[in-house]
Design a protein around this motif. Structure first.
Motif, PDB file in Angstrom:
ATOM      1  N   GLU A   9       0.820  -1.211   0.000  1.00  0.00           N
ATOM      2  CA  GLU A   9       0.000   0.000   0.000  1.00  0.00           C
ATOM      3  C   GLU A   9       0.853   1.259   0.000  1.00  0.00           C
ATOM      4  O   GLU A   9       0.439   2.281  -0.513  1.00  0.00           O
ATOM      5  CB  GLU A   9      -0.905   0.002   1.237  1.00  0.00           C
ATOM      6  CG  GLU A   9      -1.921  -1.105   1.232  1.00  0.00           C
ATOM      7  CD  GLU A   9      -2.988  -0.920   0.171  1.00  0.00           C
ATOM      8  OE1 GLU A   9      -3.380   0.240  -0.063  1.00  0.00           O
ATOM      9  OE2 GLU A   9      -3.416  -1.918  -0.405  1.00  0.00           O
ATOM     10  N   GLN A  10       2.032   1.177   0.634  1.00  0.00           N
ATOM     11  CA  GLN A  10       2.906   2.337   0.683  1.00  0.00           C
ATOM     12  C   GLN A  10       4.359   1.875   0.732  1.00  0.00           C
ATOM     13  O   GLN A  10       4.658   0.785   1.162  1.00  0.00           O
ATOM     14  CB  GLN A  10       2.585   3.220   1.870  1.00  0.00           C
ATOM     15  CG  GLN A  10       2.816   2.583   3.204  1.00  0.00           C
ATOM     16  CD  GLN A  10       2.387   3.489   4.348  1.00  0.00           C
ATOM     17  OE1 GLN A  10       1.800   4.521   4.129  1.00  0.00           O
ATOM     18  NE2 GLN A  10       2.687   3.093   5.556  1.00  0.00           N
ATOM     19  N   VAL A  11       5.228   2.746   0.283  1.00  0.00           N
ATOM     20  CA  VAL A  11       6.659   2.473   0.299  1.00  0.00           C
ATOM     21  C   VAL A  11       7.216   3.012   1.611  1.00  0.00           C
ATOM     22  O   VAL A  11       6.844   4.101   2.042  1.00  0.00           O
ATOM     23  CB  VAL A  11       7.353   3.161  -0.899  1.00  0.00           C
ATOM     24  CG1 VAL A  11       8.852   2.952  -0.854  1.00  0.00           C
ATOM     25  CG2 VAL A  11       6.778   2.654  -2.202  1.00  0.00           C
ATOM     26  N   ASP A  36      16.363  19.160  12.212  1.00  0.00           N
ATOM     27  CA  ASP A  36      15.101  18.428  12.284  1.00  0.00           C
ATOM     28  C   ASP A  36      14.955  17.547  11.049  1.00  0.00           C
ATOM     29  O   ASP A  36      15.626  17.765  10.040  1.00  0.00           O
ATOM     30  CB  ASP A  36      13.935  19.423  12.367  1.00  0.00           C
ATOM     31  CG  ASP A  36      12.659  18.786  12.890  1.00  0.00           C
ATOM     32  OD1 ASP A  36      12.703  17.632  13.361  1.00  0.00           O
ATOM     33  OD2 ASP A  36      11.607  19.445  12.812  1.00  0.00           O
ATOM     34  N   TYR A  37      14.065  16.564  11.127  1.00  0.00           N
ATOM     35  CA  TYR A  37      13.792  15.709   9.982  1.00  0.00           C
ATOM     36  C   TYR A  37      12.330  15.306   9.965  1.00  0.00           C
ATOM     37  O   TYR A  37      11.615  15.445  10.955  1.00  0.00           O
ATOM     38  CB  TYR A  37      14.697  14.472   9.961  1.00  0.00           C
ATOM     39  CG  TYR A  37      14.384  13.439  11.008  1.00  0.00           C
ATOM     40  CD1 TYR A  37      13.483  12.404  10.748  1.00  0.00           C
ATOM     41  CD2 TYR A  37      14.985  13.470  12.256  1.00  0.00           C
ATOM     42  CE1 TYR A  37      13.195  11.445  11.699  1.00  0.00           C
ATOM     43  CE2 TYR A  37      14.707  12.517  13.214  1.00  0.00           C
ATOM     44  CZ  TYR A  37      13.807  11.516  12.926  1.00  0.00           C
ATOM     45  OH  TYR A  37      13.526  10.561  13.871  1.00  0.00           O
ATOM     46  N   GLY A  38      11.890  14.818   8.830  1.00  0.00           N
ATOM     47  CA  GLY A  38      10.540  14.306   8.680  1.00  0.00           C
ATOM     48  C   GLY A  38      10.556  13.116   7.741  1.00  0.00           C
ATOM     49  O   GLY A  38      11.361  13.063   6.814  1.00  0.00           O
ATOM     50  N   ILE A  39       9.695  12.150   7.980  1.00  0.00           N
ATOM     51  CA  ILE A  39       9.608  10.957   7.139  1.00  0.00           C
ATOM     52  C   ILE A  39       8.206  10.863   6.569  1.00  0.00           C
ATOM     53  O   ILE A  39       7.230  10.972   7.304  1.00  0.00           O
ATOM     54  CB  ILE A  39       9.938   9.676   7.933  1.00  0.00           C
ATOM     55  CG1 ILE A  39      11.357   9.743   8.494  1.00  0.00           C
ATOM     56  CG2 ILE A  39       9.771   8.440   7.052  1.00  0.00           C
ATOM     57  CD1 ILE A  39      11.729   8.574   9.371  1.00  0.00           C
ATOM     58  N   SER A  40       8.107  10.663   5.262  1.00  0.00           N
ATOM     59  CA  SER A  40       6.823  10.477   4.588  1.00  0.00           C
ATOM     60  C   SER A  40       6.846   9.138   3.867  1.00  0.00           C
ATOM     61  O   SER A  40       7.791   8.851   3.134  1.00  0.00           O
ATOM     62  CB  SER A  40       6.573  11.582   3.566  1.00  0.00           C
ATOM     63  OG  SER A  40       6.586  12.838   4.181  1.00  0.00           O
ATOM     64  N   CYS A  41       5.827   8.338   4.065  1.00  0.00           N
ATOM     65  CA  CYS A  41       5.695   7.054   3.379  1.00  0.00           C
ATOM     66  C   CYS A  41       4.448   7.135   2.514  1.00  0.00           C
ATOM     67  O   CYS A  41       3.325   7.110   3.021  1.00  0.00           O
ATOM     68  CB  CYS A  41       5.582   5.920   4.384  1.00  0.00           C
ATOM     69  SG  CYS A  41       7.035   5.748   5.428  1.00  0.00           S
ATOM     70  N   LEU A  42       4.643   7.240   1.208  1.00  0.00           N
ATOM     71  CA  LEU A  42       3.541   7.401   0.271  1.00  0.00           C
ATOM     72  C   LEU A  42       3.384   6.147  -0.577  1.00  0.00           C
ATOM     73  O   LEU A  42       4.091   5.162  -0.395  1.00  0.00           O
ATOM     74  CB  LEU A  42       3.791   8.633  -0.594  1.00  0.00           C
ATOM     75  CG  LEU A  42       4.047   9.935   0.183  1.00  0.00           C
ATOM     76  CD1 LEU A  42       4.468  11.044  -0.763  1.00  0.00           C
ATOM     77  CD2 LEU A  42       2.824  10.323   0.969  1.00  0.00           C
ATOM     78  N   ARG A  43       2.491   6.188  -1.543  1.00  0.00           N
ATOM     79  CA  ARG A  43       2.206   5.014  -2.369  1.00  0.00           C
ATOM     80  C   ARG A  43       3.393   4.621  -3.261  1.00  0.00           C
ATOM     81  O   ARG A  43       3.685   3.444  -3.419  1.00  0.00           O
ATOM     82  CB  ARG A  43       0.983   5.275  -3.238  1.00  0.00           C
ATOM     83  CG  ARG A  43       0.532   4.070  -4.034  1.00  0.00           C
ATOM     84  CD  ARG A  43      -0.747   4.339  -4.777  1.00  0.00           C
ATOM     85  NE  ARG A  43      -1.875   4.572  -3.887  1.00  0.00           N
ATOM     86  CZ  ARG A  43      -2.616   3.615  -3.343  1.00  0.00           C
ATOM     87  NH1 ARG A  43      -2.324   2.360  -3.575  1.00  0.00           N
ATOM     88  NH2 ARG A  43      -3.634   3.903  -2.573  1.00  0.00           N
ATOM     89  N   GLU A  44       4.083   5.585  -3.838  1.00  0.00           N
ATOM     90  CA  GLU A  44       5.171   5.278  -4.778  1.00  0.00           C
ATOM     91  C   GLU A  44       6.549   5.670  -4.280  1.00  0.00           C
ATOM     92  O   GLU A  44       7.551   5.328  -4.912  1.00  0.00           O
ATOM     93  CB  GLU A  44       4.902   5.978  -6.107  1.00  0.00           C
ATOM     94  CG  GLU A  44       3.675   5.452  -6.805  1.00  0.00           C
ATOM     95  CD  GLU A  44       3.478   6.102  -8.165  1.00  0.00           C
ATOM     96  OE1 GLU A  44       4.380   6.816  -8.629  1.00  0.00           O
ATOM     97  OE2 GLU A  44       2.417   5.868  -8.751  1.00  0.00           O
ATOM     98  N   VAL A  45       6.617   6.428  -3.195  1.00  0.00           N
ATOM     99  CA  VAL A  45       7.905   6.935  -2.737  1.00  0.00           C
ATOM    100  C   VAL A  45       7.917   7.076  -1.213  1.00  0.00           C
ATOM    101  O   VAL A  45       6.901   7.370  -0.602  1.00  0.00           O
ATOM    102  CB  VAL A  45       8.220   8.303  -3.412  1.00  0.00           C
ATOM    103  CG1 VAL A  45       7.194   9.339  -3.056  1.00  0.00           C
ATOM    104  CG2 VAL A  45       9.599   8.786  -3.095  1.00  0.00           C
ATOM    105  N   ALA A  46       9.092   6.825  -0.636  1.00  0.00           N
ATOM    106  CA  ALA A  46       9.344   7.125   0.776  1.00  0.00           C
ATOM    107  C   ALA A  46      10.358   8.260   0.795  1.00  0.00           C
ATOM    108  O   ALA A  46      11.344   8.236   0.053  1.00  0.00           O
ATOM    109  CB  ALA A  46       9.892   5.904   1.497  1.00  0.00           C
ATOM    110  N   VAL A  47      10.113   9.263   1.641  1.00  0.00           N
ATOM    111  CA  VAL A  47      10.955  10.458   1.660  1.00  0.00           C
ATOM    112  C   VAL A  47      11.427  10.732   3.075  1.00  0.00           C
ATOM    113  O   VAL A  47      10.632  10.741   4.017  1.00  0.00           O
ATOM    114  CB  VAL A  47      10.182  11.693   1.134  1.00  0.00           C
ATOM    115  CG1 VAL A  47      11.077  12.915   1.118  1.00  0.00           C
ATOM    116  CG2 VAL A  47       9.607  11.432  -0.233  1.00  0.00           C
ATOM    117  N   PHE A  48      12.740  10.958   3.215  1.00  0.00           N
ATOM    118  CA  PHE A  48      13.343  11.413   4.465  1.00  0.00           C
ATOM    119  C   PHE A  48      13.794  12.844   4.206  1.00  0.00           C
ATOM    120  O   PHE A  48      14.717  13.073   3.432  1.00  0.00           O
ATOM    121  CB  PHE A  48      14.538  10.533   4.843  1.00  0.00           C
ATOM    122  CG  PHE A  48      15.121  10.827   6.197  1.00  0.00           C
ATOM    123  CD1 PHE A  48      14.718  10.100   7.306  1.00  0.00           C
ATOM    124  CD2 PHE A  48      16.071  11.822   6.358  1.00  0.00           C
ATOM    125  CE1 PHE A  48      15.257  10.365   8.547  1.00  0.00           C
ATOM    126  CE2 PHE A  48      16.613  12.094   7.600  1.00  0.00           C
ATOM    127  CZ  PHE A  48      16.209  11.366   8.701  1.00  0.00           C
TER     128      PHE A  48
END
Length: 107
Positions: A9-11, A36-48
């Motif tokens: 469902e997500q990367v 600071d940092y943030g993590i996003s887990c989306l359908r096609e990409v994971a972003v740090f």
């Protein structure tokens, strides 16, 4: 993948990938470069995303795109203006572009 197996469902980043990224992050925080940092887990990409201050746009984004695994490589470091600084198959070699910021002349 079998015909009955659904794609994820997500990367997301794996624990070993996060270990490499957080190791670099810790060194950059100790050097006073990042805060600071943030993590996003989306359908096609994971972003740090890495920030100098919390309320800013990210200085750098470390992306994982599994669909590019067989092409350019699934890891990429992207700068503030959206420019791809480095892309490749090995996360450690891709992150070397950011480690250069730690090397400074001693006065």
């Amino acid at each position: 993948m079998t015909p009955f197996e659904r794609p994820p469902e997500q990367v997301a980043f794996h624990r070993t990938e996060l270990s490499v990224i957080l190791s670099l992050y810790g060194r950059m925080v100790a050097a006073g470069e990042w805060r600071d940092y943030g993590i996003s887990c989306l359908r096609e990409v994971a972003v740090f995303s890495v920030f100098r201050r919390t309320a800013e746009i990210p200085l750098y984004r470390i992306e994982k795109r599994p669909k590019l695994r067989n092409k350019q490589g699934m890891y990429a470091v992207i700068g503030t203006n959206g420019q791809v600084l480095r892309r490749g198959h090995d996360l450690k070699s891709v992150l070397r572009v950011l480690e250069r910021k730690l090397i400074r002349a001693v006065e």
